[in-house]
Design an enzyme around this catalytic site. Structure first.
Site, mmCIF file in Angstrom:
data_model
loop_
_atom_site.group_PDB
_atom_site.id
_atom_site.type_symbol
_atom_site.label_atom_id
_atom_site.label_comp_id
_atom_site.label_asym_id
_atom_site.label_seq_id
_atom_site.Cartn_x
_atom_site.Cartn_y
_atom_site.Cartn_z
ATOM 1 N N GLU A 32 0.865 -1.189 0.000
ATOM 2 C CA GLU A 32 0.000 0.000 0.000
ATOM 3 C C GLU A 32 0.902 1.241 0.000
ATOM 4 O O GLU A 32 1.791 1.369 0.822
ATOM 5 C CB GLU A 32 -0.897 -0.029 1.245
ATOM 6 C CG GLU A 32 -1.609 1.275 1.571
ATOM 7 C CD GLU A 32 -2.466 1.829 0.428
ATOM 8 O OE1 GLU A 32 -3.273 1.074 -0.142
ATOM 9 O OE2 GLU A 32 -2.303 3.032 0.094
ATOM 10 N N ARG A 105 -16.593 4.056 7.372
ATOM 11 C CA ARG A 105 -15.578 3.416 6.521
ATOM 12 C C ARG A 105 -14.380 2.924 7.318
ATOM 13 O O ARG A 105 -13.842 1.855 7.057
ATOM 14 C CB ARG A 105 -15.084 4.402 5.461
ATOM 15 C CG ARG A 105 -16.043 4.527 4.312
ATOM 16 C CD ARG A 105 -15.543 5.535 3.292
ATOM 17 N NE ARG A 105 -16.501 5.596 2.211
ATOM 18 C CZ ARG A 105 -16.262 5.197 0.964
ATOM 19 N NH1 ARG A 105 -15.083 4.755 0.627
ATOM 20 N NH2 ARG A 105 -17.185 5.253 0.047
ATOM 21 N N TYR A 219 -27.714 8.449 6.145
ATOM 22 C CA TYR A 219 -28.056 7.357 7.050
ATOM 23 C C TYR A 219 -27.225 7.491 8.318
ATOM 24 O O TYR A 219 -26.144 8.085 8.315
ATOM 25 C CB TYR A 219 -27.841 5.985 6.378
ATOM 26 C CG TYR A 219 -26.558 5.852 5.602
ATOM 27 C CD1 TYR A 219 -25.352 5.538 6.233
ATOM 28 C CD2 TYR A 219 -26.549 6.047 4.224
ATOM 29 C CE1 TYR A 219 -24.181 5.413 5.509
ATOM 30 C CE2 TYR A 219 -25.374 5.925 3.490
ATOM 31 C CZ TYR A 219 -24.192 5.614 4.139
ATOM 32 O OH TYR A 219 -23.034 5.500 3.410
ATOM 33 N N ASP A 300 -12.186 -1.072 -7.835
ATOM 34 C CA ASP A 300 -12.299 0.129 -8.676
ATOM 35 C C ASP A 300 -11.297 0.135 -9.827
ATOM 36 O O ASP A 300 -11.528 0.774 -10.852
ATOM 37 C CB ASP A 300 -12.083 1.393 -7.829
ATOM 38 C CG ASP A 300 -13.377 1.863 -7.165
ATOM 39 O OD1 ASP A 300 -14.374 1.106 -7.209
ATOM 40 O OD2 ASP A 300 -13.388 2.977 -6.603
HETATM 41 C C1 LIG Z 1 -19.603 9.210 -2.606
HETATM 42 C C2 LIG Z 1 -19.330 7.745 -2.666
HETATM 43 C C3 LIG Z 1 -20.143 6.870 -1.933
HETATM 44 C C4 LIG Z 1 -19.938 5.498 -2.030
HETATM 45 N N1 LIG Z 1 -20.760 4.665 -1.314
HETATM 46 C C5 LIG Z 1 -20.622 3.325 -1.430
HETATM 47 C C6 LIG Z 1 -21.488 2.455 -0.705
HETATM 48 O O1 LIG Z 1 -22.356 2.895 0.055
HETATM 49 N N2 LIG Z 1 -21.346 1.115 -0.880
HETATM 50 C C7 LIG Z 1 -20.391 0.588 -1.716
HETATM 51 O O2 LIG Z 1 -20.309 -0.640 -1.857
HETATM 52 N N3 LIG Z 1 -19.527 1.402 -2.403
HETATM 53 C C8 LIG Z 1 -19.626 2.749 -2.273
HETATM 54 N N4 LIG Z 1 -18.755 3.584 -2.938
HETATM 55 C C9 LIG Z 1 -17.695 3.000 -3.778
HETATM 56 C C10 LIG Z 1 -16.479 2.595 -2.961
HETATM 57 O O3 LIG Z 1 -16.016 3.682 -2.191
HETATM 58 C C11 LIG Z 1 -15.351 2.118 -3.865
HETATM 59 O O4 LIG Z 1 -15.865 1.333 -4.901
HETATM 60 C C12 LIG Z 1 -14.356 1.273 -3.055
HETATM 61 O O5 LIG Z 1 -13.863 2.007 -1.959
HETATM 62 C C13 LIG Z 1 -13.218 0.823 -3.968
HETATM 63 O O6 LIG Z 1 -12.274 0.103 -3.218
HETATM 64 P P1 LIG Z 1 -10.900 -0.347 -3.882
HETATM 65 O O7 LIG Z 1 -10.189 -1.093 -2.822
HETATM 66 O O8 LIG Z 1 -11.151 -1.014 -5.178
HETATM 67 O O9 LIG Z 1 -10.143 0.996 -4.250
HETATM 68 P P2 LIG Z 1 -9.567 2.149 -3.302
HETATM 69 O O10 LIG Z 1 -10.379 2.306 -2.079
HETATM 70 O O11 LIG Z 1 -9.388 3.334 -4.177
HETATM 71 O O12 LIG Z 1 -8.155 1.606 -2.837
HETATM 72 C C14 LIG Z 1 -7.036 1.612 -3.687
HETATM 73 C C15 LIG Z 1 -5.789 1.608 -2.817
HETATM 74 O O13 LIG Z 1 -4.653 1.434 -3.656
HETATM 75 C C16 LIG Z 1 -3.607 2.258 -3.199
HETATM 76 N N5 LIG Z 1 -2.688 2.465 -4.326
HETATM 77 C C17 LIG Z 1 -2.900 3.184 -5.458
HETATM 78 N N6 LIG Z 1 -1.847 3.097 -6.280
HETATM 79 C C18 LIG Z 1 -0.949 2.295 -5.670
HETATM 80 C C19 LIG Z 1 0.349 1.811 -6.042
HETATM 81 N N7 LIG Z 1 0.939 2.146 -7.202
HETATM 82 N N8 LIG Z 1 1.003 0.997 -5.169
HETATM 83 C C20 LIG Z 1 0.432 0.645 -3.974
HETATM 84 N N9 LIG Z 1 -0.794 1.080 -3.587
HETATM 85 C C21 LIG Z 1 -1.474 1.881 -4.431
HETATM 86 C C22 LIG Z 1 -4.326 3.518 -2.730
HETATM 87 O O14 LIG Z 1 -3.545 4.263 -1.828
HETATM 88 C C23 LIG Z 1 -5.574 2.916 -2.074
HETATM 89 O O15 LIG Z 1 -5.365 2.630 -0.711
HETATM 90 C C24 LIG Z 1 -18.914 4.975 -2.846
HETATM 91 C C25 LIG Z 1 -18.075 5.836 -3.538
HETATM 92 C C26 LIG Z 1 -18.275 7.211 -3.452
HETATM 93 C C27 LIG Z 1 -17.361 8.118 -4.211
#
Ligand SMILES: Cc1cc2nc3c(=O)[nH]c(=O)nc-3n(C[C@H](O)[C@H](O)[C@H](O)COP(=O)(O)OP(=O)(O)OC[C@H]3O[C@@H](n4cnc5c(N)ncnc54)[C@H](O)[C@@H]3O)c2cc1C
Length: 394
Positions: A32, A105, A219, A300
């Protein structure tokens, strides 16, 4: 010792994937880039489809301890507050095997982090960024830029769980290099002490307010002492590079929403927010592939989506479970494991990316189209609205 599976990114997706892959018997290195694994304070809804997956990973008890289960979701006409439908979610567990839950979160992230820290097959390195990598004959050589310099790691597979601006995606799919672009919509997010909210909005219920060109979701969190409020507006970009750069206080944001004429109760809730953080929303069409050889994408990074079905993290969790299952079934070949994982997940995730986009259009209708939508919601009622989303939660 066998080469590890490296997961880049310890968000909800990367942490859950680390657990699922380790539980399938593989060694995991989770790297990370942030110095500390922490989520920016705001809420999450975790729908039953993700709740079931987390329970199967053995997290039920820890999650139940930090979750709140709203009893209902109220869909309201934003201009006068009329409840168009109330979705009774109190018996969702009986129907779909897990409840609707909401989390701070940071609490959800901590549950996942503690479980990962406690797993002997998982090594976590913070402050470490994934740099260049290459996949040669099934051996991944990658460079990890950490606090003590650059280290070359030899891995059996690489999972890019590095978020919507994924560097792994850009490297893996050069023809798909187009990063997500600003969607024309921005979320403003705040946590508000419940005692400052209008009394009618203090119960353990979720609310969705529909306005022309905007909607608001809120909520309660934790023991009900705070309310997570998200105001989503269609607006030109302010800052499209990096999230949460700007903030507005509640009265400023309420003024910003004046054109939409929100109901008094809604305006009062927004005005109670000390600071709403700016969160521009980015989108891109679904990818045509997620994997090549020993490299794949998750969360994502694989399927950035609009948050209007509250499924972004839920889909990352479904990805993680599917990846773990594929390792159990086919783990001897990482390439085949990743191909099977992608085949299982890519269609459903793409469908949800598109449906989330359409949901935003539907929420933001104005004029006659909005009136027709409101009539449909009334006619469907809470049961009909829940049934419409059964394909998501089943
Ligand atoms: C307003 C809003 C409300 C939301 N509400 C909901 C909800 O109610 N329910 C739901 O299911 N989803 C919700 N989401 C969606 C959710 O927040 C995301 O889909 C989810 O957090 C994605 O998780 P992730 O682990 O894929 O990516 P991220 O949380 O973006 O994590 C990616 C990680 O990778 C790290 N990283 C990046 N590049 C590198 C690299 N080169 N080397 C090492 N580490 C790196 C970053 O630092 C980060 O920690 C919401 C989103 C928004 C914007």
């Amino acid at each position: 010792m066998s080469a590890p599976i490296v997961i880049a990114g310890a968000g909800i997706g990367g942490l859950t994937a680390a657990l699922a892959v380790a539980q399938a018997g593989r060694r995991v290195h989770l790297i990370e880039r942030a110095a500390k694994i922490e989520e920016v304070g705001a809420g999450f809804q975790i729908a039953p489809n993700a709740g079931r997956a987390l329970a199967r990973l053995g997290l039920e008890e820890a999650l139940a301890a930090v979750a709140l289960e709203p009893q209902g979701i109220n869909v309201r006409r934003g201009r006068d507050g009329a409840v168009l439908a109330r979705l009774d979610v109190s018996d969702v567990r009986a129907q779909w095997g897990a409840p609707f839950r909401v989390f701070h979160r940071a609490d959800l992230q901590q549950v996942l982090l503690q479980a990962a820290l406690g797993h002997p097959q998982i090594e976590i390195r913070t402050g470490t960024r994934l740099g260049e990598f290459e996949d040669r004959d099934g051996v991944i050589r990658l460079r990890a830029h950490g606090p003590e310099g650059v280290e070359e790691i030899v891995a059996a597979g690489l999972v890019g769980a590095d978020g919507q601006r994924s560097a792994v995606r850009a490297h893996l799919l050069p023809t798909e290099r187009d990063a997500p672009v600003y969607s024309g919509r921005t979320a403003w997010r705040a946590l508000i002490p419940t005692e400052l909210a209008p009394p009618e909005l203090r119960a353990r219920e979720s609310h969705l307010w529909l306005l022309p060109g905007a909607h608001v979701v809120h909520y309660p969190l934790r023991d009900g002492s705070i309310i997570n409020v998200v105001v989503i507006v269609s607006e030109p970009p302010r800052h499209t590079e990096g999230a949460a750069i700007l903030a507005l206080d509640g009265p400023e944001l309420a003024r910003h929403l004046r054109r939409q004429q929100p109901a008094e109760m809604l305006a009062a809730l927004i005005e109670a927010g000390a600071s709403f953080r700016h969160w521009p929303l980015f989108a891109r069409p679904p990818l045509k592939r997620w994997s090549r050889g020993g490299v794949t994408l998750l969360g994502d990074a694989a399927h950035p989506m609009m948050p209007f079905l509250a499924q972004g993290a839920a889909q990352a969790i479904e990805d993680a479970e599917a990846l773990g299952l594929a390792f159990r079934q086919l783990g001897a070949s990482v390439e085949r494991t990743f191909a099977a994982y992608e085949a299982k997940r890519i269609g459903r995730a793409a469908k949800i990316v598109r449906a989330s986009w359409r949901q935003g259009e539907y929420f933001h209708l104005s004029g006659l189209a909005a009136s027709a939508r409101d009539l449909t919601i009334r006619a469907l009622g809470g049961r009909g609205m829940l049934a419409r989303n059964a394909w998501l939660y089943r």
